[in-house]
Design an enzyme around this catalytic site. Sequence first.
Site, short mmCIF file in Angstrom:
data_model
loop_
_atom_site.label_atom_id
_atom_site.label_comp_id
_atom_site.label_asym_id
_atom_site.label_seq_id
_atom_site.Cartn_x
_atom_site.Cartn_y
_atom_site.Cartn_z
CE LYS A 51 -1.88 2.01 3.96
NZ LYS A 51 -2.79 2.12 5.12
CB THR A 91 -6.28 0.72 4.40
OG1 THR A 91 -5.75 2.03 4.54
CG2 THR A 91 -5.19 -0.32 4.55
C1 R5P Z 1 -2.63 2.63 9.17
O1 R5P Z 1 -1.43 2.49 9.31
C2 R5P Z 1 -3.65 1.91 9.98
O2 R5P Z 1 -3.15 0.70 10.47
C3 R5P Z 1 -4.90 1.68 9.16
O3 R5P Z 1 -4.55 0.86 8.05
C4 R5P Z 1 -5.48 2.96 8.66
O4 R5P Z 1 -5.59 3.88 9.70
C5 R5P Z 1 -6.84 2.72 8.05
O5 R5P Z 1 -7.29 3.93 7.54
P1 R5P Z 1 -8.33 3.99 6.35
O6 R5P Z 1 -9.47 3.08 6.73
O7 R5P Z 1 -8.76 5.44 6.32
O8 R5P Z 1 -7.62 3.58 5.10
#
Ligand code: R5P
Length: 354
Positions: free
Chosen positions: A208, A242
């Site tokens: 990612k 994500t």
């Molecule tokens: C990031 O490092 C966290 O572990 C999560 O992957 C992230 O905060 C998820 O955020 P979102 O749902 O906005 O992509």
Amino acid sequence: MKTTFDKDKVLIFGLENEDNLASKVAEKLKTKISPLQIKKFSDGEWYLRLLETVRNKQIYIIASTCAPVNEKLMLLMILVDALRRDNAKCITAIIPYFGYARQDRRNNAREPIAAKLVADLLQTSGIDKAIFTDIHTDQLQGFFNFPTDNLSATTIILNQYIDDLINNNKNLKLKTSDFVLVSPDYGGVKRIRNIADKMNLNIAIVDKKRLDSNEVEIENVLGDVANKHCIVVDDIIDTAGTMVGACKLIKSKGAKSVTCICTHPVLTGKAHERLSEAFKEEWINDLYVSNSIKIKEEFLSLKKIHIVPLEDFFAKIILADQNYTSYYSVCQGYIDSFIDKINNLKKCKKKKLN
Ligand code: R5P
């Protein structure tokens, strides 16, 4: 181990007076949360008053600093200040979700490290020790100069997942190699590696790239997901960019099923829209979250979201604390139970083959 504690010596607090995780934990411990008077002055300042004495008592506050983060944080700190000034003996803050945890480093010049500032503020308010669940990174604990524990709720949620899998598929024939634990980014690899090693599962990693604070670009998956039951594990699901991006990619690579396990359902921004599409297109089969954060009403109608309660776990942790026994033996119980369930699946298969 004692299954209760001396209610004359121990008090439990939440930041709301009812229907929250704190009152559910208190109920498990056959007590009630201590009453508070909470109101706001017309300029927005909090007013708070303890409605019973806390002199010489051991206090457990159970409160996530979730949205509205700044409001909750301030309320937590003035509650601790009131407890300290009323001569509480020891204040343990159980903070299942720690807001600002993601701002734990400077990615660019001229940025603050907000998580460190929040840790300092909590320390100044008078907390003696803190317990977190799946705090964003283990290193965050170093921001606090008092004892902290970071406990995993992921294994509790995994137990619910496997129970549902077994209950919904009576003739299930599976072995550990049918499952893959997937991290949706590099930051989460340690989280799944710990669990995978204990549970003897394979792992995969999604590549990612974060474009800005709310948008991500997802391109590759490292590891074998084709024909596997993929369990994608993350600490937080916020805008769902994500998770949905990772699951869409995994599904396109031939995953048999995709289940998401996210401890903290922050769920803001485009989360509803993204999850609705992901469930409809079957990029995600099910999403499991904990009740570290009260899920918003609009998400309750999305039938594929399952909420795993943590009150039993926190009640056990408080009892372990009262009995001076290890929290980690409580956590190990959930890991052992998950391994047993997977092993039972294997035994069922063997029996059928014989
Ligand atoms: C990031 O490092 C966290 O572990 C999560 O992957 C992230 O905060 C998820 O955020 P979102 O749902 O906005 O992509």
